[in-house]
Write an enzyme that holds these catalytic residues in place. Structure first.
Site, short mmCIF file in Angstrom:
data_model
loop_
_atom_site.label_atom_id
_atom_site.label_comp_id
_atom_site.label_asym_id
_atom_site.label_seq_id
_atom_site.Cartn_x
_atom_site.Cartn_y
_atom_site.Cartn_z
N CYS A 9 22.32 -36.43 -117.08
CA CYS A 9 23.02 -36.74 -115.83
C CYS A 9 24.18 -35.76 -115.68
O CYS A 9 24.15 -34.68 -116.29
CB CYS A 9 23.48 -38.20 -115.80
SG CYS A 9 24.65 -38.68 -117.09
N ASN A 12 27.32 -37.49 -118.57
CA ASN A 12 26.84 -38.04 -119.85
C ASN A 12 27.72 -39.20 -120.34
O ASN A 12 27.86 -39.41 -121.53
CB ASN A 12 26.72 -36.96 -120.93
CG ASN A 12 25.93 -37.37 -122.17
OD1 ASN A 12 26.18 -36.88 -123.27
ND2 ASN A 12 24.98 -38.27 -122.03
N CYS A 14 27.64 -42.28 -118.09
CA CYS A 14 27.12 -43.49 -117.42
C CYS A 14 25.59 -43.58 -117.49
O CYS A 14 25.03 -44.35 -118.26
CB CYS A 14 27.58 -43.54 -115.95
SG CYS A 14 29.33 -43.91 -115.76
N ARG A 15 24.90 -42.78 -116.65
CA ARG A 15 23.46 -42.97 -116.50
C ARG A 15 22.64 -42.54 -117.70
O ARG A 15 21.79 -43.29 -118.19
CB ARG A 15 22.96 -42.25 -115.23
CG ARG A 15 23.51 -42.83 -113.96
CD ARG A 15 23.31 -41.90 -112.80
NE ARG A 15 24.11 -40.68 -112.95
CZ ARG A 15 24.05 -39.64 -112.15
NH1 ARG A 15 23.19 -39.64 -111.14
NH2 ARG A 15 24.82 -38.58 -112.34
N SER A 16 22.87 -41.30 -118.19
CA SER A 16 21.99 -40.83 -119.27
C SER A 16 22.22 -41.53 -120.61
O SER A 16 21.25 -41.83 -121.30
CB SER A 16 22.03 -39.30 -119.40
OG SER A 16 23.30 -38.82 -119.76
N ASP A 124 24.70 -42.78 -108.96
CA ASP A 124 25.72 -42.68 -110.00
C ASP A 124 26.70 -43.86 -109.92
O ASP A 124 27.51 -43.93 -108.99
CB ASP A 124 26.48 -41.36 -109.84
CG ASP A 124 27.32 -41.05 -111.06
OD1 ASP A 124 27.59 -41.98 -111.85
OD2 ASP A 124 27.68 -39.87 -111.22
P1 4NP Z 1 27.22 -39.91 -115.03
O1 4NP Z 1 28.47 -40.32 -114.12
O2 4NP Z 1 26.75 -38.55 -114.53
O3 4NP Z 1 26.20 -40.96 -114.77
O4 4NP Z 1 27.73 -39.85 -116.45
C1 4NP Z 1 29.61 -39.51 -113.98
C2 4NP Z 1 30.72 -39.79 -114.75
C3 4NP Z 1 31.86 -39.02 -114.59
C4 4NP Z 1 31.87 -37.98 -113.68
C5 4NP Z 1 30.77 -37.71 -112.93
C6 4NP Z 1 29.62 -38.47 -113.08
N1 4NP Z 1 33.05 -37.21 -113.50
O5 4NP Z 1 33.04 -36.31 -112.65
O6 4NP Z 1 34.04 -37.43 -114.20
#
Ligand code: 4NP
Length: 151
Positions: A9, A12, A14-16, A124
């Site tokens: 994702c 790294n 939340c989703r992955s 997300d």
């Molecule tokens: P993820 O979510 O891609 O599912 O881990 C996110 C978590 C943090 C951020 C972006 C996406 N960020 O920009 O901090």
């Protein structure tokens, strides 16, 4: 059959990592041996555990994400994994640009394994705040993936 799977994702956190925790438990329950990892296309959260609210939502379903630590995806991952699964189109496009011409890994969208949902990405939850909705979709896709791997 794919033996090693990398979820990717953006952050790294939340989703992955959720997909990693969900698939690991489901594979264990079915007695399927898989190497599973996750990574982010971005580097902002490298070394951090999964996002607190994501960990709590996962924990409520019995998935312990606390030992996981964020890392950034590398070109070498295309040689290390059979299957690399992107959470959305942006992650997919990023990975496509990194992909070596004759790499080992097949690159796909994770939602390809959840066709009945009609979803084309895992939204997300860092932005939508719908952690349970993300987990619902991740569980459906993980089941679909395991079904296909077992065929
Ligand atoms: P993820 O979510 O891609 O599912 O881990 C996110 C978590 C943090 C951020 C972006 C996406 N960020 O920009 O901090």
């Amino acid at each position: 059959m794919a033996q090693s799977i990398l979820f990717v994702c953006l952050g790294n956190i939340c989703r992955s990592p959720s997909a990693e925790g969900v698939l690991r438990r489901m594979a264990e329950a079915r007695g399927v041996a898989l190497e599973i990892d996750s990574a982010g296309t971005g580097d902002w959260h490298v070394g951090e555990p999964p996002y607190g609210p994501m960990q709590e939502a996962a924990k409520a379903r019995g998935y312990d994400l606390s030992p996981l630590r964020a890392r950034q995806v590398q070109r070498a991952d295309f040689e290390r994994y059979d299957l690399i699964l992107a959470m959305d189109d942006k992650n997919f496009a990023h990975l496509r640009r990194m992909q070596p011409e004759a790499g080992r890994a097949t690159l796909r969208l994770f939602t390809d394994y959840a066709p009945t949902t009609g979803a084309t990405e895992v939204p997300d939850p860092y932005y939508t705040r719908d952690f349970d909705g993300a987990l619902d979709l991740i569980e459906t896709a993980a089941r679909g993936l395991l079904d296909q791997l077992s065929e």
